[in-house]
Design a protein around this motif. Structure first.
Motif, PDB file in Angstrom:
ATOM      1  N   HIS A 162      55.484  31.509  58.066  1.00 60.52           N
ATOM      2  CA  HIS A 162      54.585  31.876  57.019  1.00 60.52           C
ATOM      3  C   HIS A 162      54.224  30.596  55.919  1.00 60.52           C
ATOM      4  O   HIS A 162      54.251  30.723  54.899  1.00 60.52           O
ATOM      5  CB  HIS A 162      54.940  33.073  55.891  1.00 60.52           C
ATOM      6  N   SER A 212      52.058  33.866  62.098  1.00 60.33           N
ATOM      7  CA  SER A 212      52.587  32.801  61.380  1.00 60.33           C
ATOM      8  C   SER A 212      53.838  32.433  61.488  1.00 60.33           C
ATOM      9  O   SER A 212      54.273  31.447  60.474  1.00 60.33           O
ATOM     10  CB  SER A 212      52.081  33.243  60.069  1.00 60.33           C
ATOM     11  N   VAL A 213      54.385  32.539  62.710  1.00 60.85           N
ATOM     12  CA  VAL A 213      55.844  32.125  62.730  1.00 60.85           C
ATOM     13  C   VAL A 213      55.827  31.421  63.991  1.00 60.85           C
ATOM     14  O   VAL A 213      55.586  32.048  65.023  1.00 60.85           O
ATOM     15  CB  VAL A 213      56.810  33.134  63.029  1.00 60.85           C
TER      16      VAL A 213
END
Length: 69
Positions: free
Chosen positions: A24, A4-5
């Motif tokens: 995130h 999620s990065v």
């Protein structure tokens, strides 16, 4: 780095290319880069580029070779 990065390098604008980290589900502006080393420096300053690697980079409006020069 978690999936999620990631980092987005936006198309060339008047001042350079905006670099934004997506961490995130939150976007965080890292600054304006004028070259690939500039992108790398912004990542280091944000703690996103380490000896273990860096998050994926999404290049919009041209890849890492596109700086309008």
């Amino acid at each position: 780095m978690a999936d999620s990065v990631y980092v987005v390098v936006h198309p060339l604008g008047g001042d350079g290319r905006a670099v934004v980290a997506h961490v995130h589900a939150e976007d965080r502006a890292l600054g304006i880069a004028h070259s690939l080393p500039g992108v790398e420096e912004l990542l280091r300053e944000a703690g996103l580029e380490t000896a273990e690697g860096r998050p994926p980079i999404r290049w919009l409006g041209g890849g890492p070779e596109e700086w309008g020069e």
